[in-house]
Design an enzyme around this catalytic site. Sequence first.
Site, PDB file in Angstrom:
ATOM      1  N   GLY A  67      11.100  -3.314 -12.314  1.00  0.00           N
ATOM      2  CA  GLY A  67      11.029  -4.461 -13.220  1.00  0.00           C
ATOM      3  C   GLY A  67       9.941  -4.238 -14.250  1.00  0.00           C
ATOM      4  O   GLY A  67       9.774  -3.141 -14.789  1.00  0.00           O
ATOM      5  N   TYR A  69       6.958  -3.746 -13.998  1.00  0.00           N
ATOM      6  CA  TYR A  69       5.872  -2.821 -13.647  1.00  0.00           C
ATOM      7  C   TYR A  69       6.001  -1.455 -14.329  1.00  0.00           C
ATOM      8  O   TYR A  69       5.088  -0.641 -14.247  1.00  0.00           O
ATOM      9  CB  TYR A  69       5.764  -2.662 -12.125  1.00  0.00           C
ATOM     10  CG  TYR A  69       5.016  -3.781 -11.430  1.00  0.00           C
ATOM     11  CD1 TYR A  69       5.439  -5.097 -11.548  1.00  0.00           C
ATOM     12  CD2 TYR A  69       3.892  -3.537 -10.653  1.00  0.00           C
ATOM     13  CE1 TYR A  69       4.772  -6.140 -10.910  1.00  0.00           C
ATOM     14  CE2 TYR A  69       3.209  -4.563 -10.011  1.00  0.00           C
ATOM     15  CZ  TYR A  69       3.656  -5.866 -10.149  1.00  0.00           C
ATOM     16  OH  TYR A  69       2.982  -6.882  -9.512  1.00  0.00           O
ATOM     17  N   ASP A 154      -0.156   2.681  -5.752  1.00  0.00           N
ATOM     18  CA  ASP A 154       0.248   1.536  -6.573  1.00  0.00           C
ATOM     19  C   ASP A 154       0.236   1.935  -8.041  1.00  0.00           C
ATOM     20  O   ASP A 154      -0.688   2.624  -8.498  1.00  0.00           O
ATOM     21  CB  ASP A 154      -0.766   0.389  -6.401  1.00  0.00           C
ATOM     22  CG  ASP A 154      -0.263  -0.699  -5.462  1.00  0.00           C
ATOM     23  OD1 ASP A 154       0.583  -0.391  -4.604  1.00  0.00           O
ATOM     24  OD2 ASP A 154      -0.744  -1.842  -5.585  1.00  0.00           O
ATOM     25  N   ASP A 156       0.029  -0.185 -10.654  1.00  0.00           N
ATOM     26  CA  ASP A 156      -0.764  -1.072 -11.516  1.00  0.00           C
ATOM     27  C   ASP A 156      -2.234  -0.676 -11.418  1.00  0.00           C
ATOM     28  O   ASP A 156      -3.097  -1.481 -11.078  1.00  0.00           O
ATOM     29  CB  ASP A 156      -0.552  -2.550 -11.126  1.00  0.00           C
ATOM     30  CG  ASP A 156      -0.888  -2.820  -9.676  1.00  0.00           C
ATOM     31  OD1 ASP A 156      -0.653  -1.944  -8.829  1.00  0.00           O
ATOM     32  OD2 ASP A 156      -1.410  -3.918  -9.387  1.00  0.00           O
ATOM     33  N   HIS A 176     -10.154  -0.921   1.816  1.00  0.00           N
ATOM     34  CA  HIS A 176      -9.911  -1.939   0.791  1.00  0.00           C
ATOM     35  C   HIS A 176     -11.251  -2.432   0.233  1.00  0.00           C
ATOM     36  O   HIS A 176     -12.175  -2.712   1.011  1.00  0.00           O
ATOM     37  CB  HIS A 176      -9.143  -3.093   1.430  1.00  0.00           C
ATOM     38  CG  HIS A 176      -8.552  -4.064   0.458  1.00  0.00           C
ATOM     39  ND1 HIS A 176      -9.322  -4.880  -0.329  1.00  0.00           N
ATOM     40  CD2 HIS A 176      -7.267  -4.347   0.150  1.00  0.00           C
ATOM     41  CE1 HIS A 176      -8.527  -5.624  -1.086  1.00  0.00           C
ATOM     42  NE2 HIS A 176      -7.278  -5.317  -0.810  1.00  0.00           N
ATOM     43  N   PRO A 177     -11.371  -2.553  -1.096  1.00  0.00           N
ATOM     44  CA  PRO A 177     -12.671  -2.925  -1.677  1.00  0.00           C
ATOM     45  C   PRO A 177     -13.077  -4.368  -1.383  1.00  0.00           C
ATOM     46  O   PRO A 177     -14.248  -4.724  -1.514  1.00  0.00           O
ATOM     47  CB  PRO A 177     -12.447  -2.728  -3.175  1.00  0.00           C
ATOM     48  CG  PRO A 177     -10.984  -2.918  -3.376  1.00  0.00           C
ATOM     49  CD  PRO A 177     -10.340  -2.354  -2.133  1.00  0.00           C
ATOM     50  N   GLY A 178     -12.129  -5.180  -0.964  1.00  0.00           N
ATOM     51  CA  GLY A 178     -12.432  -6.604  -0.809  1.00  0.00           C
ATOM     52  C   GLY A 178     -13.049  -7.005   0.518  1.00  0.00           C
ATOM     53  O   GLY A 178     -13.549  -8.118   0.647  1.00  0.00           O
ATOM     54  N   TYR A 179     -13.004  -6.123   1.509  1.00  0.00           N
ATOM     55  CA  TYR A 179     -13.360  -6.573   2.865  1.00  0.00           C
ATOM     56  C   TYR A 179     -14.366  -5.692   3.597  1.00  0.00           C
ATOM     57  O   TYR A 179     -14.639  -5.924   4.759  1.00  0.00           O
ATOM     58  CB  TYR A 179     -12.078  -6.680   3.720  1.00  0.00           C
ATOM     59  CG  TYR A 179     -11.070  -7.610   3.103  1.00  0.00           C
ATOM     60  CD1 TYR A 179     -11.172  -8.989   3.284  1.00  0.00           C
ATOM     61  CD2 TYR A 179     -10.044  -7.110   2.310  1.00  0.00           C
ATOM     62  CE1 TYR A 179     -10.265  -9.851   2.689  1.00  0.00           C
ATOM     63  CE2 TYR A 179      -9.126  -7.964   1.709  1.00  0.00           C
ATOM     64  CZ  TYR A 179      -9.235  -9.325   1.897  1.00  0.00           C
ATOM     65  OH  TYR A 179      -8.347 -10.166   1.304  1.00  0.00           O
ATOM     66  N   GLU A 246       1.234  -3.808   3.930  1.00  0.00           N
ATOM     67  CA  GLU A 246      -0.191  -3.567   4.162  1.00  0.00           C
ATOM     68  C   GLU A 246      -0.578  -3.993   5.586  1.00  0.00           C
ATOM     69  O   GLU A 246      -1.397  -3.338   6.239  1.00  0.00           O
ATOM     70  CB  GLU A 246      -1.033  -4.316   3.135  1.00  0.00           C
ATOM     71  CG  GLU A 246      -2.520  -4.018   3.218  1.00  0.00           C
ATOM     72  CD  GLU A 246      -3.287  -4.636   2.061  1.00  0.00           C
ATOM     73  OE1 GLU A 246      -3.583  -3.909   1.083  1.00  0.00           O
ATOM     74  OE2 GLU A 246      -3.567  -5.851   2.104  1.00  0.00           O
TER      75      GLU A 246
HETATM   76  N1  UDP Z   1       5.942  -3.265  -7.558  1.00  0.00           N
HETATM   77  C1  UDP Z   1       6.869  -3.053  -8.562  1.00  0.00           C
HETATM   78  N2  UDP Z   1       7.468  -4.144  -9.141  1.00  0.00           N
HETATM   79  C2  UDP Z   1       7.198  -5.429  -8.774  1.00  0.00           C
HETATM   80  C3  UDP Z   1       6.243  -5.635  -7.752  1.00  0.00           C
HETATM   81  C4  UDP Z   1       5.619  -4.531  -7.174  1.00  0.00           C
HETATM   82  O1  UDP Z   1       7.133  -1.910  -8.941  1.00  0.00           O
HETATM   83  O2  UDP Z   1       7.781  -6.360  -9.349  1.00  0.00           O
HETATM   84  C5  UDP Z   1       5.314  -2.081  -6.912  1.00  0.00           C
HETATM   85  C6  UDP Z   1       4.264  -1.443  -7.824  1.00  0.00           C
HETATM   86  O3  UDP Z   1       4.214  -0.047  -7.562  1.00  0.00           O
HETATM   87  C7  UDP Z   1       2.982  -2.111  -7.340  1.00  0.00           C
HETATM   88  C8  UDP Z   1       3.241  -2.206  -5.850  1.00  0.00           C
HETATM   89  O4  UDP Z   1       4.654  -2.459  -5.728  1.00  0.00           O
HETATM   90  O5  UDP Z   1       1.860  -1.326  -7.690  1.00  0.00           O
HETATM   91  C9  UDP Z   1       2.455  -3.277  -5.111  1.00  0.00           C
HETATM   92  O6  UDP Z   1       2.620  -4.536  -5.709  1.00  0.00           O
HETATM   93  P1  UDP Z   1       1.404  -5.245  -6.482  1.00  0.00           P
HETATM   94  O7  UDP Z   1       0.622  -4.218  -7.213  1.00  0.00           O
HETATM   95  O8  UDP Z   1       1.965  -6.384  -7.282  1.00  0.00           O
HETATM   96  O9  UDP Z   1       0.541  -5.810  -5.278  1.00  0.00           O
HETATM   97  P2  UDP Z   1      -1.047  -6.052  -5.324  1.00  0.00           P
HETATM   98  O10 UDP Z   1      -1.713  -4.726  -5.553  1.00  0.00           O
HETATM   99  O11 UDP Z   1      -1.304  -7.008  -6.447  1.00  0.00           O
HETATM  100  O12 UDP Z   1      -1.335  -6.619  -3.970  1.00  0.00           O
HETATM  101 MN    MN Z   2      -1.274  -3.244  -6.985  1.00  0.00          MN
END
Ligand code: UDP
Ligand code: MN
Length: 296
Positions: A67, A69, A154, A156, A176-179, A246
Site C-alpha cells: 500500500g 508504504y 521494517d 519505514d 527495542h528502544p522503548g523498553y 512482535e
Molecule cells: N507494512 C506495509 N504496509 C502497511 C503496514 C505495514 O508494508 O500498510 C509493513 C512495512 O514493512 C512496515 C511493517 O509492515 O515497516 C511494520 O508496520 P509498521 O511500520 O506500520 O509498524 P510500527 O513499526 O509502526 O509498529
Molecule cells: Mn515500522
Amino acid sequence: RSRVRNMVFPEKLLYKQPSVLVGRTDVVAVTPWLAPIVWEGTFDPVLVDNIYKPMNLTIATTVFAIGKYVRFLQDFLETAEEHFMVGFHVRYYVFTDRPHDVPSVNLSQGRHLSVIQVPGSNRWQEISARRMEIIQTTIERQIRREADYIFCLDVDSKFHARWGSESLGRLVAVIHPGYYEQTRDRFPYERRPASTAYIPMDEGDYYYGGAMIGGFVEDVYTLTKVCRTRFEEDAGNSIEAAWQEESHLNRYLLYNKPSKVLSPEYLWQDFKAKTKEVKVIRFSGVIKNYAEVRPN
Ligand code: UDP
Ligand code: MN
C-alpha cells in the site's frame, strides 16, 4: 555453503590491542547466556570485516512495502546502499502489491534487488502478521539457495551509520528502544494465557523489536515457521496477540535465545531523543502519520 571461520585476511592486519581491563562500563555488552550485545566501542569494525569478508557471504534483506508504504522504499534503499553491509553481497527482496511504484535506486556492485508481488490488505495487523508467512515461503522457494544470512527489516526506516558484519550471527535480535530501561513486568508482551505468545510476568529477558529479525537463513526460517504457525493457531481461537508478530517473536526468543543481540543503536525511533549510552544511531524508524499511511 562452505565457510572459512575466524580467519583474518590479510594476515598481519594491524589493529588496536584488545584489552581485558578497559572497555565500555556504562552498558552491558554480554547477555547472561553469553551472547554479545553489540554497542559502539565493543568491536573493531575493520577487524570484524576482515574476518567475515573472506567467507564471501551473501546477505538477504527482506522488506515489505504494501500500500502506501512504498513511499518509504527510496530512503530505505538509498541509505542502505550507504550504510548497510557495505562491501558485502546483498540481495534485497522487496515485497509489494505495487511493483510499478518501486523506485529505481542505483545499487553498488555485488548488490541486487528483486521485487516480489504479494497481495495487499485492508488491515495493517494482517500485513504485519503475514510477513512471517511470506518470509517463510520465500526462504523455501529461493532465499535458502541464494544467501547465507538474512535480515528482515521494517521499511519505514532509514540507516544513518554503519550496520555491518558485527551484526552477523546464527540468530540475531534487536533490543527495542522503548523498553530497555524497564523491568520485565512492564514489557508489552502478550499477557493472556490463551495466546500462544503468552509470557508470564516473572519471565522475559529483553523486549525485542519486531522491526528486525536476523541470522542464518535456516535459523530465521525456523523462527518464521514457528511464529506463523502460532499466529494461525491463535487466529483459529479468535485471538490476536497484543503486538501481532512482535509478540510471537518475543515469545520465541525467550525460549530460543538469540546468539547475538543488537543494542538499540540498531533500532531507534526518530521521535525519541538520543540517550547518553547510545553513541551512534545506525537505523531508526521515521516519524509517520499512522492515519494517513495505514489502510485502516
Ligand atoms: N507494512 C506495509 N504496509 C502497511 C503496514 C505495514 O508494508 O500498510 C509493513 C512495512 O514493512 C512496515 C511493517 O509492515 O515497516 C511494520 O508496520 P509498521 O511500520 O506500520 O509498524 P510500527 O513499526 O509502526 O509498529
Ligand atoms: Mn515500522
